[in-house]
Design a protein around this motif. Structure first.
Motif, PDB file in Angstrom:
ATOM      1  N   TYR A   1      16.784  88.002  84.035  1.00 23.31           N
ATOM      2  CA  TYR A   1      15.652  88.015  83.380  1.00 23.31           C
ATOM      3  C   TYR A   1      13.852  88.591  84.255  1.00 23.31           C
ATOM      4  CZ  TYR A   1      11.402  85.776  80.955  1.00 23.31           C
ATOM      5  OH  TYR A   1      10.260  85.962  80.300  1.00 23.31           O
ATOM      6  N   LEU A   2      14.078  88.253  85.560  1.00 25.30           N
ATOM      7  CA  LEU A   2      12.932  87.982  86.482  1.00 25.30           C
ATOM      8  C   LEU A   2      13.135  89.151  87.704  1.00 25.30           C
ATOM      9  CD1 LEU A   2      13.179  84.224  88.125  1.00 25.30           C
ATOM     10  CD2 LEU A   2      11.414  84.822  86.002  1.00 25.30           C
ATOM     11  N   ASN A   3      13.866  90.118  87.210  1.00 22.40           N
ATOM     12  CA  ASN A   3      14.095  91.094  87.976  1.00 22.40           C
ATOM     13  C   ASN A   3      14.967  91.577  89.220  1.00 22.40           C
ATOM     14  OD1 ASN A   3      15.156  94.165  87.556  1.00 22.40           O
ATOM     15  ND2 ASN A   3      13.003  94.478  88.956  1.00 22.40           N
ATOM     16  N   ILE A   4      14.874  90.139  89.695  1.00 27.36           N
ATOM     17  CA  ILE A   4      15.660  90.049  90.927  1.00 27.36           C
ATOM     18  C   ILE A   4      16.757  90.172  91.596  1.00 27.36           C
ATOM     19  CG2 ILE A   4      15.807  88.528  93.088  1.00 27.36           C
ATOM     20  CD1 ILE A   4      14.067  86.324  90.995  1.00 27.36           C
ATOM     21  N   GLN A   5      17.366  91.831  92.432  1.00 27.57           N
ATOM     22  CA  GLN A   5      18.586  91.882  92.214  1.00 27.57           C
ATOM     23  C   GLN A   5      18.825  91.921  93.864  1.00 27.57           C
ATOM     24  OE1 GLN A   5      17.933  95.843  90.213  1.00 27.57           O
ATOM     25  NE2 GLN A   5      18.502  94.844  88.078  1.00 27.57           N
TER      26      GLN A   5
ATOM     27  N   SER B   1      11.045  72.349  87.160  1.00 28.97           N
ATOM     28  CA  SER B   1      11.936  73.773  87.530  1.00 28.97           C
ATOM     29  C   SER B   1      11.761  75.031  87.576  1.00 28.97           C
ATOM     30  CB  SER B   1      13.517  73.525  86.315  1.00 28.97           C
ATOM     31  OG  SER B   1      14.150  74.404  86.224  1.00 28.97           O
ATOM     32  N   MET B   2      12.175  76.048  88.068  1.00 26.06           N
ATOM     33  CA  MET B   2      11.611  77.460  87.104  1.00 26.06           C
ATOM     34  C   MET B   2      11.914  77.566  85.487  1.00 26.06           C
ATOM     35  SD  MET B   2      11.049  79.941  88.534  1.00 26.06           S
ATOM     36  CE  MET B   2      10.285  81.819  88.132  1.00 26.06           C
ATOM     37  N   VAL B   3      12.386  76.528  84.831  1.00 26.40           N
ATOM     38  CA  VAL B   3      11.929  76.978  83.092  1.00 26.40           C
ATOM     39  C   VAL B   3      10.861  76.258  83.587  1.00 26.40           C
ATOM     40  CG1 VAL B   3      12.767  75.856  80.656  1.00 26.40           C
ATOM     41  CG2 VAL B   3      14.469  75.792  82.779  1.00 26.40           C
ATOM     42  N   ASP B   4      10.278  75.542  83.745  1.00 28.29           N
ATOM     43  CA  ASP B   4       8.549  75.331  83.078  1.00 28.29           C
ATOM     44  C   ASP B   4       8.122  76.613  83.761  1.00 28.29           C
ATOM     45  OD1 ASP B   4       7.031  72.420  83.057  1.00 28.29           O
ATOM     46  OD2 ASP B   4       5.985  74.487  84.822  1.00 28.29           O
ATOM     47  N   VAL B   5       7.741  76.989  84.670  1.00 23.03           N
ATOM     48  CA  VAL B   5       7.628  78.439  85.753  1.00 23.03           C
ATOM     49  C   VAL B   5       7.538  79.685  84.096  1.00 23.03           C
ATOM     50  CG1 VAL B   5       7.279  80.356  86.911  1.00 23.03           C
ATOM     51  CG2 VAL B   5       8.242  77.542  87.998  1.00 23.03           C
ATOM     52  N   MET B   6       8.758  80.469  83.864  1.00 23.67           N
ATOM     53  CA  MET B   6       9.117  80.897  82.434  1.00 23.67           C
ATOM     54  C   MET B   6       8.066  80.619  81.543  1.00 23.67           C
ATOM     55  SD  MET B   6      13.230  80.936  83.945  1.00 23.67           S
ATOM     56  CE  MET B   6      13.310  81.687  82.617  1.00 23.67           C
ATOM     57  N   MET B   7       8.460  79.417  81.447  1.00 25.30           N
ATOM     58  CA  MET B   7       7.423  79.324  79.993  1.00 25.30           C
ATOM     59  C   MET B   7       6.484  79.149  79.888  1.00 25.30           C
ATOM     60  SD  MET B   7      10.188  77.737  77.711  1.00 25.30           S
ATOM     61  CE  MET B   7      11.920  77.740  77.676  1.00 25.30           C
ATOM     62  N   PHE B   8       5.360  78.795  81.314  1.00 25.41           N
ATOM     63  CA  PHE B   8       4.242  79.192  80.826  1.00 25.41           C
ATOM     64  C   PHE B   8       4.067  80.806  81.402  1.00 25.41           C
ATOM     65  CE2 PHE B   8       5.078  74.493  80.368  1.00 25.41           C
ATOM     66  CZ  PHE B   8       4.510  74.239  79.504  1.00 25.41           C
ATOM     67  N   ASN B   9       4.507  81.212  82.001  1.00 27.45           N
ATOM     68  CA  ASN B   9       4.564  82.727  82.146  1.00 27.45           C
ATOM     69  C   ASN B   9       5.177  83.826  82.116  1.00 27.45           C
ATOM     70  OD1 ASN B   9       2.144  81.825  84.731  1.00 27.45           O
ATOM     71  ND2 ASN B   9       3.709  79.999  84.920  1.00 27.45           N
ATOM     72  N   ASP B  10       4.688  84.810  81.588  1.00 22.71           N
ATOM     73  CA  ASP B  10       5.435  85.959  81.792  1.00 22.71           C
ATOM     74  C   ASP B  10       5.731  86.408  82.255  1.00 22.71           C
ATOM     75  OD1 ASP B  10       3.059  87.262  82.541  1.00 22.71           O
ATOM     76  OD2 ASP B  10       2.350  87.954  80.476  1.00 22.71           O
ATOM     77  N   LYS B  11       5.950  87.704  82.143  1.00 21.46           N
ATOM     78  CA  LYS B  11       7.042  88.090  83.706  1.00 21.46           C
ATOM     79  C   LYS B  11       6.073  89.163  84.630  1.00 21.46           C
ATOM     80  CE  LYS B  11      11.190  89.916  80.741  1.00 21.46           C
ATOM     81  NZ  LYS B  11      12.243  90.574  80.784  1.00 21.46           N
ATOM     82  N   THR B  12       5.417  89.260  84.217  1.00 28.63           N
ATOM     83  CA  THR B  12       4.306  90.051  85.857  1.00 28.63           C
ATOM     84  C   THR B  12       3.963  88.802  86.237  1.00 28.63           C
ATOM     85  OG1 THR B  12       3.581  91.524  83.519  1.00 28.63           O
ATOM     86  CG2 THR B  12       2.289  91.046  85.533  1.00 28.63           C
ATOM     87  N   GLN B  13       3.553  87.460  85.375  1.00 26.81           N
ATOM     88  CA  GLN B  13       3.212  86.453  86.398  1.00 26.81           C
ATOM     89  C   GLN B  13       4.457  85.832  86.607  1.00 26.81           C
ATOM     90  OE1 GLN B  13       2.078  84.505  82.424  1.00 26.81           O
ATOM     91  NE2 GLN B  13      -0.457  85.085  82.913  1.00 26.81           N
TER      92      GLN B  13
ATOM     93  N   PRO C   1       3.350  79.380  75.778  1.00 27.45           N
ATOM     94  CA  PRO C   1       2.808  80.336  75.427  1.00 27.45           C
ATOM     95  C   PRO C   1       4.035  81.233  75.078  1.00 27.45           C
ATOM     96  CG  PRO C   1       2.055  79.891  77.460  1.00 27.45           C
ATOM     97  CD  PRO C   1       2.896  78.447  77.171  1.00 27.45           C
ATOM     98  N   TYR C   2       5.536  80.851  76.320  1.00 29.93           N
ATOM     99  CA  TYR C   2       6.940  82.006  76.437  1.00 29.93           C
ATOM    100  C   TYR C   2       8.043  81.030  75.579  1.00 29.93           C
ATOM    101  CZ  TYR C   2       2.737  84.198  78.770  1.00 29.93           C
ATOM    102  OH  TYR C   2       1.308  85.228  78.685  1.00 29.93           O
ATOM    103  N   PHE C   3       7.936  80.677  74.983  1.00 32.60           N
ATOM    104  CA  PHE C   3       8.697  79.675  74.650  1.00 32.60           C
ATOM    105  C   PHE C   3       9.894  81.043  73.577  1.00 32.60           C
ATOM    106  CE2 PHE C   3      11.371  78.056  70.865  1.00 32.60           C
ATOM    107  CZ  PHE C   3      12.051  76.592  71.815  1.00 32.60           C
ATOM    108  N   THR C   4       9.193  81.584  73.207  1.00 32.46           N
ATOM    109  CA  THR C   4      10.188  82.798  72.199  1.00 32.46           C
ATOM    110  C   THR C   4      10.847  83.733  73.168  1.00 32.46           C
ATOM    111  OG1 THR C   4       8.223  82.812  70.625  1.00 32.46           O
ATOM    112  CG2 THR C   4      10.140  84.971  70.098  1.00 32.46           C
ATOM    113  N   GLU C   5      10.313  83.924  74.568  1.00 35.12           N
ATOM    114  CA  GLU C   5      11.249  85.395  75.370  1.00 35.12           C
ATOM    115  C   GLU C   5      12.430  83.879  75.733  1.00 35.12           C
ATOM    116  OE1 GLU C   5       6.759  86.624  74.154  1.00 35.12           O
ATOM    117  OE2 GLU C   5       7.760  84.886  74.944  1.00 35.12           O
ATOM    118  N   VAL C   6      11.538  83.223  76.431  1.00 35.53           N
ATOM    119  CA  VAL C   6      12.433  82.352  77.441  1.00 35.53           C
ATOM    120  C   VAL C   6      13.701  81.592  76.970  1.00 35.53           C
ATOM    121  CG1 VAL C   6      12.251  80.777  79.509  1.00 35.53           C
ATOM    122  CG2 VAL C   6      11.015  81.624  79.487  1.00 35.53           C
ATOM    123  N   TYR C   7      13.249  81.067  75.636  1.00 36.53           N
ATOM    124  CA  TYR C   7      14.540  79.801  75.210  1.00 36.53           C
ATOM    125  C   TYR C   7      15.887  80.444  75.378  1.00 36.53           C
ATOM    126  CZ  TYR C   7      16.808  76.506  72.441  1.00 36.53           C
ATOM    127  OH  TYR C   7      17.925  75.488  71.881  1.00 36.53           O
TER     128      TYR C   7
END
Length: 229
Positions: free
Chosen positions: A125-129, A206-218, A91-97
């Motif tokens: 991307y995750l806004n961790i600073q 991997s975190m790649v999987d988390v990001m591909m299936f969850n938007d930034k808020t999730q 679902p979030y391939f377009t944003e994450v790829y």
């Protein structure tokens, strides 16, 4: 000041980024020996039969070499293609790829610097600073090993609270840190299932999987699913 020290890994799992989020400063531990068969240059993504291992090719990697002396062994075209084929319908391939593409097309061939670039890019991307440090750039006693070396880094940076992943419980003792007025905690990620392609949730990817299936808020919500012990 909360501090974490970790070797750089390829596309680490969620708990690694939970650790980064939990601290004020993060040290990339690049001047320790490469671990063959570890997570420095490989990880799991979601394959057609469950977990699928992906690997970053290296030149002459050896447990006798420090991480920051090892070179990447070529272009990452095949690795990038594998991730694209695996997650193109996520679902979030377009944003994450584009984030993954930016990382794997990065021209840096030094393994440590490449992995640092990767971590910074994902954290952006995750806004961790947190404040970032590289272990080999710190003015510590490099003769020290193990717990003593970690304590020296804590002292140099003024840490009052050191946080590590669960695997560190066999390496570090609370009394040793307490004698230096440093609190020692271990982060315990909570197992949280999210929707993947199939009905069965495959954890430990991997975190790649988390990001591909969850938007930034999730993703930000998942980054808080842990406790300190």
């Amino acid at each position: 000041m909360k501090l974490a020290i970790m070797q750089p890994y390829l596309f680490p799992y969620l708990g690694y980024f939970q650790l980064i989020r939990a601290v004020d400063a993060f040290v990339v531990y690049d001047d320790v020996n490469y671990i063959k068969g570890g997570w420095i240059n490989r990880n799991f993504i979601l394959g057609p039969r469950g977990k699928q291992l992906i690997t970053l090719q290296l030149q002459g990697a050896s447990p006798n070499k420090l991480i920051n002396t090892i070179l990447i062994g070529g272009r990452n075209t095949k690795l990038l293609r594998t991730i694209k084929q695996t997650y193109c319908k996520a679902p979030y391939f377009t944003e994450v790829y584009p984030v993954i593409e930016k990382i794997l097309n990065h021209r840096e061939i030094n393994l440590s610097r490449f992995l640092v670039y990767q971590l910074l890019t994902i954290c952006d991307y995750l806004n961790i600073q947190p404040n970032w440090y590289i272990s080999s750039s710190l003015k510590k006693n490099s003769v020290l090993r193990g717990e003593d070396k970690v304590l020296a880094i804590c002292a140099e940076l003024g840490a009052t609270h050191y946080i590590n992943l669960p695997g560190g419980q066999s390496l570090y003792k609370k009394d040793a840190f307490a004698s230096r007025q440093i609190q020692l905690s271990f982060i315990e990620p909570r197992v949280y299932a999210y929707r993947q392609f199939g009905d069965e949730f495959i954890s430990g990817l991997s975190m790649v999987d988390v990001m591909m299936f969850n938007d930034k808020t999730q993703c930000r919500a998942l980054l808080q699913e842990y406790e300190l012990v």
